[in-house]
Design an enzyme around this catalytic site. Structure first.
Site, short mmCIF file in Angstrom:
data_model
loop_
_atom_site.label_atom_id
_atom_site.label_comp_id
_atom_site.label_asym_id
_atom_site.label_seq_id
_atom_site.Cartn_x
_atom_site.Cartn_y
_atom_site.Cartn_z
N ASP A 42 22.51 19.04 -5.61
CA ASP A 42 21.59 19.01 -6.74
C ASP A 42 22.37 18.95 -8.05
O ASP A 42 21.78 18.77 -9.12
CB ASP A 42 20.62 20.18 -6.71
CG ASP A 42 21.28 21.54 -6.88
OD1 ASP A 42 22.52 21.62 -6.88
OD2 ASP A 42 20.54 22.55 -6.99
N SER A 43 23.69 19.02 -7.95
CA SER A 43 24.55 18.75 -9.11
C SER A 43 24.36 17.33 -9.62
O SER A 43 24.84 16.99 -10.72
CB SER A 43 26.02 18.98 -8.75
OG SER A 43 26.36 18.32 -7.54
N ASP A 81 21.25 18.90 -0.37
CA ASP A 81 21.14 20.15 -1.12
C ASP A 81 19.68 20.34 -1.55
O ASP A 81 19.14 19.51 -2.29
CB ASP A 81 22.06 20.06 -2.34
CG ASP A 81 22.41 21.41 -2.92
OD1 ASP A 81 21.99 22.43 -2.36
OD2 ASP A 81 23.13 21.43 -3.94
N LYS A 111 21.53 22.30 2.68
CA LYS A 111 22.18 23.46 2.06
C LYS A 111 21.15 24.23 1.26
O LYS A 111 20.36 23.63 0.51
CB LYS A 111 23.33 23.05 1.15
CG LYS A 111 24.06 24.26 0.54
CD LYS A 111 25.27 23.86 -0.27
CE LYS A 111 24.92 23.33 -1.64
NZ LYS A 111 24.27 24.35 -2.52
N GLU A 113 20.63 27.42 -1.49
CA GLU A 113 21.14 28.48 -2.36
C GLU A 113 20.46 29.77 -1.93
O GLU A 113 19.23 29.88 -1.98
CB GLU A 113 20.88 28.15 -3.83
CG GLU A 113 21.71 26.97 -4.31
CD GLU A 113 21.80 26.89 -5.82
OE1 GLU A 113 21.33 27.83 -6.51
OE2 GLU A 113 22.34 25.89 -6.32
N GLU A 179 30.84 30.16 -4.03
CA GLU A 179 31.12 29.54 -5.34
C GLU A 179 31.44 30.59 -6.40
O GLU A 179 30.67 31.54 -6.60
CB GLU A 179 29.93 28.69 -5.81
CG GLU A 179 30.17 28.03 -7.15
CD GLU A 179 29.13 26.99 -7.53
OE1 GLU A 179 29.23 26.44 -8.65
OE2 GLU A 179 28.22 26.73 -6.73
#
Length: 269
Positions: A42-43, A81, A111, A113, A179
């Site tokens: 999502d970056s 993500d 993925k 978070e 991270e």
């Protein structure tokens, strides 16, 4: 072709490599280099889509970009993500969003978070055959609460990360991203788990490393303090674009070799 099972078995063995990619040309280059995993992060919000953060990124944007990446990838495991509020609000909807990445975009895994709220979701996804990569430490979707500061710096925070790491492994996650946490915390988490850890700003004791491809290529205004620039693609692009503009304005492009003349069309008028 690398599989999720292969990645899980790499804990404590050869270092795992992961890079982000958001389009087919970049994915093809990353895959050809032998990278183990490609993260369609999502970056993309900051790196590609022009947003100020990851928060505006939608499920459809991630799905579209993931599909482009998978079409260009032969060997690497492709991980989609899950963006802000795509999971955690309603379990059925969370599962549907994750499932779309496999069904409609051909991703190999998703993925998440993570926090306490994603333990049961991870378990349910694993039961349904949707591989989960967990993500702890600095989670950018929580930026409104945490900022972009290093996480796990107190004993209480560090213990919470360790406990959540164990809980997600037990729930069925096949790997864990750590991270922007202290390196000695990452080392202890890595030692405690049987699944591989993949660090970004988490020191060298993780089982693997991940970076945003823009930072690796030197395509952007700044590189985070825990990343490293391995190229200067931005300067090369600027030089090429400036060269094109100059050539058009001077009349050097297109030259005769860039055009085709059809003799029978000389006298239309």
């Amino acid at each position: 072709m690398t599989t999720v099972r292969d990645v899980r078995s790499m804990a404590g063995r050869d270092p795992i490599t992961m890079l982000t990619a958001y389009d087919a040309p970049t994915a093809a280059l990353v895959d050809a280099a032998g990278v183990d995993l490609i993260l369609v992060g999502d970056s993309m919000g900051n790196a590609t889509l022009g947003y100020d953060s990851t928060l505006p990124v939608t499920v459809d944007e991630v799905k579209s970009r993931t599909a482009a990446v998978t079409r260009a990838t032969n060997d690497a495991v492709v991980v989609a993500d899950m963006p802000f509020l795509s999971i955690g609000v309603d379990e059925a909807q969370s599962i549907e969003h994750c499932g779309r990445m496999l069904k409609e975009a051909d991703a190999d895994a998703v993925k998440l978070e993570c926090g306490p709220h994603t333990v049961e979701l991870t378990k349910r996804l694993a039961q349904l055959g949707i591989p989960v990569m967990a993500h702890l430490g600095l989670t950018p979707q929580q930026v409104k609460q945490t900022g972009y500061l290093r996480q796990g710096t107190s004993k209480e925070q560090a213990q919470e990360i360790l406990d959540l790491a164990r809980a997600h492994e037990e729930a069925g996650a096949f790997s864990l991203v750590l991270e922007h946490v202290p390196a000695n915390l990452a080392a202890q988490v890595t030692e405690a788990l049987t699944i591989p850890t993949i660090g970004i700003g988490a020191g060298g004791d993780c089982d693997g490393q991940v970076l945003v491809v823009n930072d690796v290529l030197g395509l952007g205004e700044r590189v985070p303090p825990f990343a490293k620039q391995f190229g200067d693609v931005q300067s090369a692009m600027e030089e090429a674009i400036d060269g094109y503009v100059d050539a058009v304005e001077s009349g050097e492009f297109p030259a005769d070799e860039h055009s085709h003349v059809e003799a029978d069309l000389d006298e239309l008028y």
